[in-house]
Design a protein around this motif. Structure first.
Motif, PDB file in Angstrom:
ATOM      1  N   ALA A  65      -1.327  -2.389  11.499  1.00  0.00           N
ATOM      2  CA  ALA A  65      -0.905  -3.788  11.596  1.00  0.00           C
ATOM      3  C   ALA A  65       0.058  -4.181  10.475  1.00  0.00           C
ATOM      4  CB  ALA A  65      -2.128  -4.707  11.568  1.00  0.00           C
ATOM      5  N   LEU A  66       0.194  -3.334   9.472  1.00  0.00           N
ATOM      6  CA  LEU A  66       1.082  -3.653   8.340  1.00  0.00           C
ATOM      7  C   LEU A  66       2.519  -3.271   8.659  1.00  0.00           C
ATOM      8  CD1 LEU A  66      -1.042  -2.285   5.343  1.00  0.00           C
ATOM      9  CD2 LEU A  66      -0.937  -4.634   6.198  1.00  0.00           C
ATOM     10  N   GLU A  67       3.432  -3.994   8.057  1.00  0.00           N
ATOM     11  CA  GLU A  67       4.840  -3.608   8.162  1.00  0.00           C
ATOM     12  C   GLU A  67       5.015  -2.259   7.470  1.00  0.00           C
ATOM     13  OE1 GLU A  67       9.195  -4.963   6.413  1.00  0.00           O
ATOM     14  OE2 GLU A  67       7.556  -6.411   6.477  1.00  0.00           O
ATOM     15  N   ARG A  68       5.635  -1.311   8.153  1.00  0.00           N
ATOM     16  CA  ARG A  68       5.814   0.027   7.593  1.00  0.00           C
ATOM     17  C   ARG A  68       7.212   0.177   7.012  1.00  0.00           C
ATOM     18  NH1 ARG A  68       4.195   5.910   9.956  1.00  0.00           N
ATOM     19  NH2 ARG A  68       5.598   7.156   8.642  1.00  0.00           N
ATOM     20  N   THR A  69       7.285   0.714   5.797  1.00  0.00           N
ATOM     21  CA  THR A  69       8.565   1.044   5.181  1.00  0.00           C
ATOM     22  C   THR A  69       8.567   2.527   4.858  1.00  0.00           C
ATOM     23  OG1 THR A  69       8.774  -1.157   4.190  1.00  0.00           O
ATOM     24  CG2 THR A  69      10.114   0.602   3.245  1.00  0.00           C
ATOM     25  N   ASP A  70       9.466   3.270   5.497  1.00  0.00           N
ATOM     26  CA  ASP A  70       9.556   4.697   5.217  1.00  0.00           C
ATOM     27  C   ASP A  70      10.274   4.938   3.896  1.00  0.00           C
ATOM     28  OD1 ASP A  70       8.188   5.578   7.424  1.00  0.00           O
ATOM     29  OD2 ASP A  70       9.965   5.921   8.649  1.00  0.00           O
ATOM     30  N   VAL A  71       9.721   5.853   3.114  1.00  0.00           N
ATOM     31  CA  VAL A  71      10.351   6.248   1.856  1.00  0.00           C
ATOM     32  C   VAL A  71      11.329   7.377   2.184  1.00  0.00           C
ATOM     33  CG1 VAL A  71       9.976   7.145  -0.472  1.00  0.00           C
ATOM     34  CG2 VAL A  71       8.256   5.663   0.590  1.00  0.00           C
ATOM     35  N   THR A  72      12.608   7.054   2.178  1.00  0.00           N
ATOM     36  CA  THR A  72      13.622   8.059   2.513  1.00  0.00           C
ATOM     37  C   THR A  72      14.377   8.459   1.253  1.00  0.00           C
ATOM     38  OG1 THR A  72      15.235   6.353   3.035  1.00  0.00           O
ATOM     39  CG2 THR A  72      13.885   7.174   4.852  1.00  0.00           C
ATOM     40  N   LEU A  73      14.797   9.701   1.226  1.00  0.00           N
ATOM     41  CA  LEU A  73      15.541  10.214   0.079  1.00  0.00           C
ATOM     42  C   LEU A  73      17.018  10.369   0.398  1.00  0.00           C
ATOM     43  CD1 LEU A  73      12.973  12.943  -1.037  1.00  0.00           C
ATOM     44  CD2 LEU A  73      13.030  10.516  -1.583  1.00  0.00           C
TER      45      LEU A  73
ATOM     46  N   ALA B  87       0.854  -1.177   0.000  1.00  0.00           N
ATOM     47  CA  ALA B  87       0.000   0.000   0.000  1.00  0.00           C
ATOM     48  C   ALA B  87       0.896   1.234   0.000  1.00  0.00           C
ATOM     49  CB  ALA B  87      -0.907   0.000   1.228  1.00  0.00           C
ATOM     50  N   LEU B  88       0.384   2.334  -0.535  1.00  0.00           N
ATOM     51  CA  LEU B  88       1.152   3.581  -0.608  1.00  0.00           C
ATOM     52  C   LEU B  88       0.301   4.706  -0.041  1.00  0.00           C
ATOM     53  CD1 LEU B  88       3.610   5.270  -1.692  1.00  0.00           C
ATOM     54  CD2 LEU B  88       2.354   5.450  -3.849  1.00  0.00           C
ATOM     55  N   TRP B  89       0.767   5.317   1.055  1.00  0.00           N
ATOM     56  CA  TRP B  89       0.067   6.454   1.649  1.00  0.00           C
ATOM     57  C   TRP B  89       0.346   7.667   0.766  1.00  0.00           C
ATOM     58  CZ3 TRP B  89      -3.908   6.653   4.508  1.00  0.00           C
ATOM     59  CH2 TRP B  89      -4.220   7.761   5.302  1.00  0.00           C
ATOM     60  N   ALA B  90      -0.608   7.962  -0.132  1.00  0.00           N
ATOM     61  CA  ALA B  90      -0.318   8.817  -1.283  1.00  0.00           C
ATOM     62  C   ALA B  90      -0.572  10.298  -1.002  1.00  0.00           C
ATOM     63  CB  ALA B  90      -1.121   8.350  -2.491  1.00  0.00           C
TER      64      ALA B  90
ATOM     65  N   ALA C  12       5.868   8.442   3.958  1.00  0.00           N
ATOM     66  CA  ALA C  12       6.964   9.366   4.248  1.00  0.00           C
ATOM     67  C   ALA C  12       7.290   9.307   5.734  1.00  0.00           C
ATOM     68  CB  ALA C  12       6.571  10.785   3.851  1.00  0.00           C
ATOM     69  N   PRO C  13       8.561   9.464   6.099  1.00  0.00           N
ATOM     70  CA  PRO C  13       8.911   9.485   7.520  1.00  0.00           C
ATOM     71  C   PRO C  13       8.100  10.566   8.244  1.00  0.00           C
ATOM     72  CG  PRO C  13      10.894   9.435   6.160  1.00  0.00           C
ATOM     73  CD  PRO C  13       9.743   9.661   5.230  1.00  0.00           C
ATOM     74  N   GLY C  14       7.549  10.207   9.388  1.00  0.00           N
ATOM     75  CA  GLY C  14       6.783  11.191  10.143  1.00  0.00           C
ATOM     76  C   GLY C  14       5.304  11.187   9.849  1.00  0.00           C
ATOM     77  N   ASP C  15       4.876  10.543   8.750  1.00  0.00           N
ATOM     78  CA  ASP C  15       3.444  10.454   8.466  1.00  0.00           C
ATOM     79  C   ASP C  15       2.748   9.644   9.560  1.00  0.00           C
ATOM     80  OD1 ASP C  15       3.458  11.927   6.166  1.00  0.00           O
ATOM     81  OD2 ASP C  15       3.279  10.222   4.794  1.00  0.00           O
ATOM     82  N   GLU C  16       1.660  10.182  10.089  1.00  0.00           N
ATOM     83  CA  GLU C  16       0.856   9.421  11.043  1.00  0.00           C
ATOM     84  C   GLU C  16      -0.187   8.628  10.268  1.00  0.00           C
ATOM     85  OE1 GLU C  16      -0.773  11.371  14.425  1.00  0.00           O
ATOM     86  OE2 GLU C  16       0.973  12.677  14.682  1.00  0.00           O
TER      87      GLU C  16
ATOM     88  N   THR D  54       3.463  14.429  -2.224  1.00  0.00           N
ATOM     89  CA  THR D  54       4.858  14.679  -1.850  1.00  0.00           C
ATOM     90  C   THR D  54       5.822  13.909  -2.751  1.00  0.00           C
ATOM     91  OG1 THR D  54       4.857  12.805  -0.305  1.00  0.00           O
ATOM     92  CG2 THR D  54       4.232  14.960   0.593  1.00  0.00           C
ATOM     93  N   LEU D  55       7.067  14.304  -2.654  1.00  0.00           N
ATOM     94  CA  LEU D  55       8.138  13.614  -3.365  1.00  0.00           C
ATOM     95  C   LEU D  55       8.198  12.141  -2.963  1.00  0.00           C
ATOM     96  CD1 LEU D  55      10.235  14.659  -5.406  1.00  0.00           C
ATOM     97  CD2 LEU D  55      11.739  15.218  -3.475  1.00  0.00           C
ATOM     98  N   GLU D  56       7.935  11.853  -1.682  1.00  0.00           N
ATOM     99  CA  GLU D  56       8.000  10.465  -1.198  1.00  0.00           C
ATOM    100  C   GLU D  56       6.996   9.565  -1.914  1.00  0.00           C
ATOM    101  OE1 GLU D  56      10.169  12.785   1.830  1.00  0.00           O
ATOM    102  OE2 GLU D  56       8.283  13.098   0.746  1.00  0.00           O
ATOM    103  N   THR D  57       5.802  10.075  -2.189  1.00  0.00           N
ATOM    104  CA  THR D  57       4.808   9.272  -2.902  1.00  0.00           C
ATOM    105  C   THR D  57       5.307   8.921  -4.297  1.00  0.00           C
ATOM    106  OG1 THR D  57       2.938  10.152  -1.673  1.00  0.00           O
ATOM    107  CG2 THR D  57       2.466   9.309  -3.874  1.00  0.00           C
ATOM    108  N   ALA D  58       5.870   9.900  -4.990  1.00  0.00           N
ATOM    109  CA  ALA D  58       6.376   9.657  -6.341  1.00  0.00           C
ATOM    110  C   ALA D  58       7.509   8.628  -6.319  1.00  0.00           C
ATOM    111  CB  ALA D  58       6.854  10.964  -6.966  1.00  0.00           C
ATOM    112  N   VAL D  59       8.413   8.760  -5.370  1.00  0.00           N
ATOM    113  CA  VAL D  59       9.515   7.800  -5.263  1.00  0.00           C
ATOM    114  C   VAL D  59       8.976   6.417  -4.905  1.00  0.00           C
ATOM    115  CG1 VAL D  59      11.580   7.171  -3.927  1.00  0.00           C
ATOM    116  CG2 VAL D  59      11.248   9.534  -4.691  1.00  0.00           C
ATOM    117  N   GLY D  60       7.979   6.372  -4.024  1.00  0.00           N
ATOM    118  CA  GLY D  60       7.417   5.092  -3.608  1.00  0.00           C
ATOM    119  C   GLY D  60       6.788   4.326  -4.757  1.00  0.00           C
TER     120      GLY D  60
END
Length: 484
Positions: A112-120, A51-54, A101-105, A57-63
């Motif tokens: 319950a899902l494994e979270r992966t932060d999109v870092t640049l 899933a992508l928390w869209a 993105a890091p910091g997104d609530e 932001t730049l993080e969504t595009a990179v994700g």
């Protein structure tokens, strides 16, 4: 390992030091994007689905680029979605991880899902060799429909559909690597994400995202070298309203190579106001979540207001009557059916809905009603479910009545629906936002105006005055909410 399949984004493989993405003051070149997305792709490559928390932001595009590089199907999520609908989408699509993105609530259904932060960070490092890209029928995205007739359904979009639509638009819009696109659309749907982010990246051009739409943002970017603008009718309506008092905006728009509107019909009145002020014609295209893009006015064609142009390369289009038989007269209102490489493969977990959506010979039933001009231009008159009004033995499209109402100087916004009538079957109902709430046009005045423009049987029998029309995130009028 080199991919046996052509890459979706050739410029990422070459990784030049040229601009790719810009969101406000933050930007990435193709080399930096290749490094950031490549690193993330390596870390999510074993996921079944993400899933992508869209957020815009730049993080969504990179994700999304990373997931496509990894060959992992991605489910874009609207960050404004309600928890009940989000819970349905998460349960239905069953992602194994969520990108954010890091910091997104994140809301409860995603915790319950494994979270992966999109870092640049580390985006200047040398990119790893891209993984082998899967075949053209492999799922790329699962995009959930708006759910107007029940819970949202997940349309599974294969890589083939993305490539074919974006390449057909390259031809129709003469889209090149020199183009710089500006837009402020959300990034959880086809228009904002696939056309607006992946489109420029497939061409090797660049995109400047405003974060959120603003007149000043559009004016600044078009004056600073952007060549294309994507928007929805609400945005172009605001532009049309602002033009008389803003010569700088008119100058910026007049310098654009192409202005594109989509997701709903752009009223003819706004077309004319923008053309008169800028000398530029907005062109419209027509698509759906399930089909991506079907038609467009071409950059080298006639920009005819009120139409969505002609079928794109590779797309077959026909109109059918209520029995599913192709209409003998293209000027008769019929349902649009399409066939081509741009189509989705299925509704996830819904074989019944998938089977119902297609004819036996592979045409997709769009539910949109249209007529064809003699030279093949498509004029959409509305949705079969909400915009086709059967009154007094006539089949009437709501769209043409809405355009006629908007030509009245006393009307700022308009929507048209039908409601049951013992005599007519259905009567035509107009919902208007008056230009001056203190002195709105009378019902008789509006009925006479429509009758004179179109025909007497198309005049509204009932008129409701509203302060505003209910709209969704894309600016589409939610007609079911009007009667509610």
């Amino acid at each position: 390992m080199n991919s046996p399949h052509p890459p979706l984004f050739p410029a990422l493989v070459a990784a030049p030091d040229l601009p790719a993405l810009r969101f406000g003051a933050r930007a990435l070149t193709y080399a930096e994007l290749a490094a950031a997305a490549g690193s993330l792709a390596a870390s999510i490559g074993s996921a079944r689905r993400v899933a992508l928390w869209a957020t815009p932001t730049l993080e969504t595009a990179v994700g999304v680029v990373a997931a496509l590089l990894a060959g992992v199907p991605v489910v874009p999520l609207n960050p404004k979605i309600g928890e009940r609908e989000l819970g349905h989408i998460v349960a239905d699509s069953a992602p194994t991880a969520v990108l954010a993105a890091p910091g997104d609530e994140l809301p409860a259904p995603l915790l319950a899902l494994e979270r992966t932060d999109v870092t640049l960070t580390g985006a200047t490092a040398s990119p790893a060799a891209p993984p082998a890209e899967p075949g053209p029928e492999s799922p790329a995205l699962i995009v959930y429909t708006s759910g107007t007739t029940g819970p949202p359904k997940g349309a599974v979009l294969p890589r083939r559909a993305l490539a074919s639509t974006l390449d057909a638009l390259e031809d129709a819009w003469q889209w090149t690597s020199d183009d710089v696109l500006v837009h402020g659309l959300p990034l959880f749907h086809v228009h904002g994400l696939i056309l607006g982010i992946l489109g420029p990246l497939r061409r090797g051009g660049s995109v400047r995202h405003l974060g959120r739409f603003s007149i000043e943002g559009v004016k600044h970017e078009l004056a600073d070298g952007a060549t294309m603008l994507f928007g929805v009718p609400t945005m172009y309506h605001r532009i049309a309203e602002a033009l008389p008092a803003d010569p700088g905006l008119a100058k910026a728009l007049s310098g654009a190579r192409i202005l594109v509107s989509g997701s709903a019909a752009l009223p003819v009145h706004d077309h004319e106001r923008i053309a008169a002020a800028t000398g530029r014609r907005v062109i419209e295209r027509y698509g759906m979540t399930e089909t991506l893009m079907n038609t467009s006015v071409r950059a080298d064609g006639e920009p005819r207001a009120g139409t969505v142009g002609v079928p794109l390369g590779g797309v077959e289009l026909r109109l059918v009557d209520e029995a599913g038989t192709p209409t003998a007269d293209s000027r008769e209102v019929g349902e649009i059916e399409v066939r081509g490489p741009n189509l989705f493969t299925e509704y996830l977990n819904r074989p019944d809905a998938t089977a119902a959506a297609f004819t036996a010979d592979g045409w997709f039933r769009t539910g949109d009603m249209a007529v064809l001009d003699d030279d093949g231009y498509v004029r959409i008159v509305g949705r079969k479910a909400t915009d086709l009004i059967k009154s007094g033995g006539y089949k009437i499209g709501a769209g043409e009545i809405e355009n006629a109402l908007l030509e009245h100087p006393g009307v700022r916004e308009a929507a048209v629906t039908g409601e049951p009538d013992d005599d007519l079957g259905e009567r035509i109902v107009a919902w208007i936002v008056p230009a001056d709430p203190e002195q709105p046009p009378t019902d008789a005045e509006l009925a006479g105006h429509v009758a004179a423009q179109l025909a007497p049987h198309k005049r509204p029998r009932v008129v409701h005055h509203l302060a505003e029309l209910p709209r969704n995130d894309m600016g589409k009028i939610m007609k079911r909410s009007l009667h509610a």
